[in-house]
Design a protein around this motif. Structure first.
Motif, PDB file in Angstrom:
ATOM      1  N   UNK A  40       0.856  -1.175   0.000  1.00 19.07           N
ATOM      2  CA  UNK A  40       0.000   0.000   0.000  1.00 19.07           C
ATOM      3  C   UNK A  40       0.898   1.231   0.000  1.00 19.07           C
ATOM      4  N   UNK A  41       0.384   2.315  -0.495  1.00 20.70           N
ATOM      5  CA  UNK A  41       1.143   3.560  -0.514  1.00 20.70           C
ATOM      6  C   UNK A  41       0.311   4.640   0.171  1.00 20.70           C
ATOM      7  N   UNK A  42       0.981   5.429   0.978  1.00 20.82           N
ATOM      8  CA  UNK A  42       0.364   6.577   1.655  1.00 20.82           C
ATOM      9  C   UNK A  42       1.208   7.799   1.324  1.00 20.82           C
ATOM     10  N   UNK A  43       0.569   8.831   0.807  1.00 21.22           N
ATOM     11  CA  UNK A  43       1.283  10.053   0.445  1.00 21.22           C
ATOM     12  C   UNK A  43       0.686  11.209   1.226  1.00 21.22           C
ATOM     13  N   UNK A  44       1.530  11.935   1.921  1.00 23.28           N
ATOM     14  CA  UNK A  44       1.069  13.124   2.637  1.00 23.28           C
ATOM     15  C   UNK A  44       0.791  14.243   1.629  1.00 23.28           C
ATOM     16  N   UNK A  45      -0.213  15.058   1.914  1.00 24.83           N
ATOM     17  CA  UNK A  45      -0.538  16.189   1.050  1.00 24.83           C
ATOM     18  C   UNK A  45       0.627  17.169   1.009  1.00 24.83           C
ATOM     19  N   UNK A  46       0.749  17.855  -0.104  1.00 22.70           N
ATOM     20  CA  UNK A  46       1.731  18.936  -0.264  1.00 22.70           C
ATOM     21  C   UNK A  46       0.984  20.257  -0.154  1.00 22.70           C
ATOM     22  N   UNK A  47       1.487  21.174   0.669  1.00 19.08           N
ATOM     23  CA  UNK A  47       0.837  22.462   0.857  1.00 19.08           C
ATOM     24  C   UNK A  47       1.911  23.544   0.795  1.00 19.08           C
ATOM     25  N   UNK A  48       1.768  24.441  -0.157  1.00 19.04           N
ATOM     26  CA  UNK A  48       2.731  25.534  -0.316  1.00 19.04           C
ATOM     27  C   UNK A  48       2.443  26.691   0.641  1.00 19.04           C
ATOM     28  N   UNK A  49       1.314  26.677   1.318  1.00 17.29           N
ATOM     29  CA  UNK A  49       0.982  27.751   2.248  1.00 17.29           C
ATOM     30  C   UNK A  49       0.310  28.913   1.551  1.00 17.29           C
ATOM     31  N   UNK A  50       0.351  30.082   2.205  1.00 18.51           N
ATOM     32  CA  UNK A  50      -0.279  31.301   1.701  1.00 18.51           C
ATOM     33  C   UNK A  50       0.817  32.269   1.274  1.00 18.51           C
ATOM     34  N   UNK A  51       0.727  32.781   0.046  1.00 15.96           N
ATOM     35  CA  UNK A  51       1.733  33.720  -0.474  1.00 15.96           C
ATOM     36  C   UNK A  51       1.022  34.817  -1.249  1.00 15.96           C
ATOM     37  N   UNK A  52       1.705  35.953  -1.427  1.00 14.82           N
ATOM     38  CA  UNK A  52       1.106  37.042  -2.191  1.00 14.82           C
ATOM     39  C   UNK A  52       1.863  37.331  -3.486  1.00 14.82           C
ATOM     40  N   UNK A  53       2.869  36.542  -3.785  1.00 19.27           N
ATOM     41  CA  UNK A  53       3.610  36.721  -5.040  1.00 19.27           C
ATOM     42  C   UNK A  53       4.197  35.386  -5.481  1.00 19.27           C
ATOM     43  N   UNK A  54       4.412  35.283  -6.764  1.00 12.10           N
ATOM     44  CA  UNK A  54       5.077  34.111  -7.331  1.00 12.10           C
ATOM     45  C   UNK A  54       6.357  34.546  -8.047  1.00 12.10           C
ATOM     46  N   UNK A  55       6.985  35.626  -7.556  1.00 12.84           N
ATOM     47  CA  UNK A  55       8.195  36.151  -8.181  1.00 12.84           C
ATOM     48  C   UNK A  55       9.366  35.174  -8.025  1.00 12.84           C
ATOM     49  N   UNK A  56       9.456  34.539  -6.879  1.00 13.67           N
ATOM     50  CA  UNK A  56      10.553  33.602  -6.604  1.00 13.67           C
ATOM     51  C   UNK A  56      10.007  32.185  -6.500  1.00 13.67           C
ATOM     52  N   UNK A  57      10.915  31.215  -6.591  1.00 14.16           N
ATOM     53  CA  UNK A  57      10.529  29.805  -6.422  1.00 14.16           C
ATOM     54  C   UNK A  57       9.928  29.581  -5.036  1.00 14.16           C
ATOM     55  N   UNK A  58       8.913  28.753  -4.985  1.00 16.39           N
ATOM     56  CA  UNK A  58       8.335  28.309  -3.720  1.00 16.39           C
ATOM     57  C   UNK A  58       8.523  26.798  -3.634  1.00 16.39           C
ATOM     58  N   UNK A  59       8.972  26.320  -2.498  1.00 13.39           N
ATOM     59  CA  UNK A  59       9.212  24.886  -2.349  1.00 13.39           C
ATOM     60  C   UNK A  59       8.513  24.348  -1.110  1.00 13.39           C
ATOM     61  N   UNK A  60       8.131  23.106  -1.174  1.00 13.63           N
ATOM     62  CA  UNK A  60       7.554  22.418  -0.031  1.00 13.63           C
ATOM     63  C   UNK A  60       7.964  20.953  -0.108  1.00 13.63           C
ATOM     64  N   UNK A  61       7.715  20.266   0.970  1.00 11.54           N
ATOM     65  CA  UNK A  61       8.153  18.874   1.058  1.00 11.54           C
ATOM     66  C   UNK A  61       7.127  18.078   1.857  1.00 11.54           C
ATOM     67  N   UNK A  62       6.956  16.825   1.491  1.00  6.25           N
ATOM     68  CA  UNK A  62       6.181  15.884   2.304  1.00  6.25           C
ATOM     69  C   UNK A  62       6.881  14.538   2.174  1.00  6.25           C
ATOM     70  N   UNK A  63       6.184  13.488   2.457  1.00  5.02           N
ATOM     71  CA  UNK A  63       6.791  12.170   2.289  1.00  5.02           C
ATOM     72  C   UNK A  63       5.720  11.158   1.914  1.00  5.02           C
ATOM     73  N   UNK A  64       6.191  10.038   1.417  1.00  7.03           N
ATOM     74  CA  UNK A  64       5.283   8.945   1.140  1.00  7.03           C
ATOM     75  C   UNK A  64       5.858   7.685   1.745  1.00  7.03           C
ATOM     76  N   UNK A  65       4.955   6.802   2.085  1.00  8.50           N
ATOM     77  CA  UNK A  65       5.332   5.546   2.731  1.00  8.50           C
ATOM     78  C   UNK A  65       4.758   4.389   1.936  1.00  8.50           C
ATOM     79  N   UNK A  66       5.567   3.367   1.801  1.00 12.05           N
ATOM     80  CA  UNK A  66       5.122   2.135   1.159  1.00 12.05           C
ATOM     81  C   UNK A  66       5.205   1.043   2.203  1.00 12.05           C
ATOM     82  N   UNK A  67       4.104   0.385   2.437  1.00 16.55           N
ATOM     83  CA  UNK A  67       4.021  -0.713   3.404  1.00 16.55           C
ATOM     84  C   UNK A  67       3.731  -1.988   2.633  1.00 16.55           C
ATOM     85  N   UNK A  68       4.600  -2.979   2.789  1.00 11.46           N
ATOM     86  CA  UNK A  68       4.436  -4.234   2.051  1.00 11.46           C
ATOM     87  C   UNK A  68       4.381  -5.423   2.995  1.00 11.46           C
ATOM     88  N   UNK A  69       3.616  -6.406   2.606  1.00  8.83           N
ATOM     89  CA  UNK A  69       3.671  -7.699   3.277  1.00  8.83           C
ATOM     90  C   UNK A  69       4.574  -8.565   2.421  1.00  8.83           C
TER      91      UNK A  69
END
Length: 155
Positions: A40-69
């Motif tokens: 199974x795979x679980x992926x956390x949501x990605x959220x860039x937050x609240x901003x008032x400009x897109x002049x510069x790069x915006x980055x965010x991070x989350x993670x995903x997990x793979x659970x196997x039997x």
């Protein structure tokens, strides 16, 4: 007395015809197992937050997990193209026709990743997931922009 010993010896030496034992009943059985490795795979949501400009790069991070039997020697993780229909040009939209481009990667600083292979012999695997909105996309209309992706793990 001699007659009694002779009779006893004769009975002991005689074949056992008196009661025949029934033949044993037999049956066979199969022993089996269907083993299906499952992941199974679980992926956390990605959220860039609240901003008032897109002049510069915006980055965010989350993670995903793979659970196997069981044990899976290799995994392939695929993220769908999302609403843009093009995994090399991912876009969040506001529902009114406005869009913001973004990239998705499992390695920080890399460009778009649509498929990523992993090797491992574990049941609980975790990897980071990086997203970036490239700067220079001003002006954009105010609003909430979103995209939905499907993460699929093949093993």
């Amino acid at each position: 007395m001699k007659l009694r010993h002779t009779l006893t010896l004769a009975l002991l030496a005689a074949p056992a015809f008196a009661i025949a034992a029934p033949a044993p009943a037999t049956d066979t059985m199969q022993v089996s197992l269907d083993l299906t490795n499952r992941c199974t795979v679980e992926v956390d949501d990605l959220n860039f937050g609240v901003h008032n400009t897109l002049a510069s790069d915006l980055e965010t991070k989350s993670e995903f997990r793979v659970r196997c039997t069981g044990i899976s020697p290799s995994l392939l993780l695929n993220f769908s193209a999302g609403g843009s229909g093009n995994a090399m040009d991912r876009q969040m939209t506001d529902g009114a026709g406005n869009s913001i481009r973004y990239t998705l990667s499992t390695i920080q600083g890399w460009g778009q990743v649509t498929n990523h292979g992993f090797y491992g012999f574990g049941q609980n695997l975790t990897w980071p997931l990086f997203a970036k909105i490239p700067g220079g996309q001003n002006p954009k209309a105010s609003g909430t922009y979103a995209d939905n992706l499907v993460a699929t793990v093949t093993f």
